[in-house]
Design an enzyme around this catalytic site. Structure first.
Site, PDB file in Angstrom:
ATOM      1  N   TYR A 194      -2.402  -4.268   9.933  1.00 47.27           N
ATOM      2  CA  TYR A 194      -3.104  -4.181  11.211  1.00 47.27           C
ATOM      3  C   TYR A 194      -2.575  -3.021  12.029  1.00 47.27           C
ATOM      4  O   TYR A 194      -1.519  -2.456  11.737  1.00 47.27           O
ATOM      5  CB  TYR A 194      -2.971  -5.488  11.992  1.00 47.27           C
ATOM      6  CG  TYR A 194      -1.637  -5.705  12.671  1.00 47.27           C
ATOM      7  CD1 TYR A 194      -1.480  -5.487  14.045  1.00 47.27           C
ATOM      8  CD2 TYR A 194      -0.528  -6.129  11.942  1.00 47.27           C
ATOM      9  CE1 TYR A 194      -0.263  -5.686  14.661  1.00 47.27           C
ATOM     10  CE2 TYR A 194       0.694  -6.329  12.557  1.00 47.27           C
ATOM     11  CZ  TYR A 194       0.831  -6.109  13.914  1.00 47.27           C
ATOM     12  OH  TYR A 194       2.042  -6.299  14.523  1.00 47.27           O
ATOM     13  N   ARG A 225      -0.551   5.867  10.260  1.00 44.41           N
ATOM     14  CA  ARG A 225       0.312   4.739   9.883  1.00 44.41           C
ATOM     15  C   ARG A 225      -0.475   3.665   9.152  1.00 44.41           C
ATOM     16  O   ARG A 225       0.021   3.043   8.201  1.00 44.41           O
ATOM     17  CB  ARG A 225       0.995   4.152  11.116  1.00 44.41           C
ATOM     18  CG  ARG A 225       2.021   3.073  10.759  1.00 44.41           C
ATOM     19  CD  ARG A 225       2.815   2.614  11.958  1.00 44.41           C
ATOM     20  NE  ARG A 225       1.978   2.001  12.984  1.00 44.41           N
ATOM     21  CZ  ARG A 225       2.433   1.555  14.148  1.00 44.41           C
ATOM     22  NH1 ARG A 225       3.713   1.672  14.442  1.00 44.41           N
ATOM     23  NH2 ARG A 225       1.619   1.009  15.036  1.00 44.41           N
ATOM     24  N   ARG A 284      -7.917 -18.115  -5.138  1.00 40.59           N
ATOM     25  CA  ARG A 284      -6.485 -18.028  -4.872  1.00 40.59           C
ATOM     26  C   ARG A 284      -5.681 -17.759  -6.146  1.00 40.59           C
ATOM     27  O   ARG A 284      -5.719 -18.527  -7.101  1.00 40.59           O
ATOM     28  CB  ARG A 284      -5.985 -19.311  -4.211  1.00 40.59           C
ATOM     29  CG  ARG A 284      -4.579 -19.198  -3.655  1.00 40.59           C
ATOM     30  CD  ARG A 284      -4.151 -20.479  -2.951  1.00 40.59           C
ATOM     31  NE  ARG A 284      -2.859 -20.308  -2.294  1.00 40.59           N
ATOM     32  CZ  ARG A 284      -1.681 -20.389  -2.910  1.00 40.59           C
ATOM     33  NH1 ARG A 284      -1.645 -20.648  -4.219  1.00 40.59           N
ATOM     34  NH2 ARG A 284      -0.553 -20.221  -2.239  1.00 40.59           N
ATOM     35  N   LYS A 294       3.162  -2.311   8.393  1.00 44.02           N
ATOM     36  CA  LYS A 294       2.663  -3.111   9.521  1.00 44.02           C
ATOM     37  C   LYS A 294       1.710  -4.185   8.997  1.00 44.02           C
ATOM     38  O   LYS A 294       0.486  -4.100   9.128  1.00 44.02           O
ATOM     39  CB  LYS A 294       1.982  -2.212  10.557  1.00 44.02           C
ATOM     40  CG  LYS A 294       1.814  -2.879  11.928  1.00 44.02           C
ATOM     41  CD  LYS A 294       1.333  -1.859  12.938  1.00 44.02           C
ATOM     42  CE  LYS A 294       1.066  -2.488  14.304  1.00 44.02           C
ATOM     43  NZ  LYS A 294       2.297  -2.927  14.982  1.00 44.02           N
ATOM     44  N   GLU A 315      15.122  -4.418  15.989  1.00 42.72           N
ATOM     45  CA  GLU A 315      14.078  -4.143  16.982  1.00 42.72           C
ATOM     46  C   GLU A 315      13.723  -5.425  17.711  1.00 42.72           C
ATOM     47  O   GLU A 315      14.281  -6.488  17.422  1.00 42.72           O
ATOM     48  CB  GLU A 315      12.846  -3.535  16.308  1.00 42.72           C
ATOM     49  CG  GLU A 315      12.298  -4.353  15.161  1.00 42.72           C
ATOM     50  CD  GLU A 315      11.287  -3.591  14.306  1.00 42.72           C
ATOM     51  OE1 GLU A 315      10.781  -2.552  14.748  1.00 42.72           O
ATOM     52  OE2 GLU A 315      11.009  -4.051  13.182  1.00 42.72           O
TER      53      GLU A 315
END
Length: 281
Positions: free
Chosen positions: A33, A52, A100, A144, A176
């Site tokens: 995301y 990114r 799945r 991310k 962070e």
């Protein structure tokens, strides 16, 4: 009035938006995301977020299912349809829907979702109070991904203690915040922040702030620091796409800069907003 959102090539009311229960983002957190800030109905650092995004997708063996130009048009259309002046646009891309199986499926159509969030970004900030907490995340924080349960749990630990956020600590050093990069400012005015690696997210706002600081002839040191060192600093702050520059005024009960935003952080915040308004597209 409901928001207009974007799901798989279509703009539609949020209440009509659906994604398959077999989507791998839902089953495996198999997706990435980005969140892009909006100021004055314009996008901040859009090119950096796309770069990114492509890197994150590549690390997970996925491709961008839409051209960067088309993606820009979708962002702008969402701003227009939702009359968004200030806030953010959230973008999520998953590997798509398949039965799945831990093995990656072949030839699935990726899922792409975008929506807006109206929120104040440029108002002056009074500062946040944080705690330290163990970093229990996986080892590829530079990607991310939508795999955000660990930072969410850590955020709730801070909230339970009446604080705003937490700085995560691994092997004795700060990595962070739960959704932000972390910085301290020494008494000599030097900015210290963790160096880039797989241990932290390579923040787009981080890059912009360090560029601004360099242009101001501020000394910058990219290295790990401890909570004790942070508590002894003159100032501290965090950066993120929708937090911009946010002062940290307390760390594990120790107040910094008199419990108010310090001069260095205040100046960086003002400059970042000014420059973002000029460069937004």
């Amino acid at each position: 009035m409901s928001r207009t959102v974007y799901v798989n090539d279509s703009f539609l009311p949020e209440e009509n938006a659906t994604v398959s229960i077999f989507d791998r983002g839902f089953l495996f957190a198999d997706g990435v995301y980005e969140v892009t800030a909006v100021l004055d109905s314009k996008l901040v650092d859009f090119a950096g977020h796309v770069t990114r995004l492509e890197r994150s997708l590549n690390e997970l063996k996925m491709e961008l299912p839409i051209s960067s130009e088309e993606l820009l048009n979708v962002h702008r259309e969402l701003i227009k349809r939702n009359n968004l002046e200030e806030g953010a646009i959230y973008l999520q891309i998953t590997r798509g829907a398949a039965d799945r199986d831990f093995a990656f499926p072949k030839d699935t159509k990726q899922t792409i979702v975008l929506f807006t969030q109206a929120k104040p970004l440029s108002a002056p900030k009074s500062g946040i109070r944080i705690i330290s907490a163990p970093d229990i995340r996986w080892g590829r924080r530079d990607i991310k991904t939508v795999q955000l349960l660990a930072p969410s749990l850590t955020k709730m630990i801070a909230k339970a203690e009446g604080k705003d956020d937490a700085w995560m600590v691994e092997d004795g050093f700060v990595t962070e915040g739960t959704s932000c990069n972390a910085y301290i400012v020494t008494k000599e005015g030097k900015i210290i922040t963790r160096d880039l690696s797989t241990s932290i997210l390579h923040g787009i706002t981080r890059a912009a702030i360090l560029k601004l600081a360099a242009e101001m002839d501020m000394e910058i040191e990219e290295r790990a620091f401890t909570i004790k060192e942070a508590q002894q600093a003159a100032e501290a702050f965090v950066t993120a796409a929708t937090a911009f520059v946010n002062p940290v005024i307390e760390i594990d009960g120790v107040e910094l800069s008199g419990g108010a935003p310090g001069p260095v952080v205040t100046r960086l915040s003002q400059l970042y907003i000014e420059e973002s308004r000029k460069a937004a597209m």
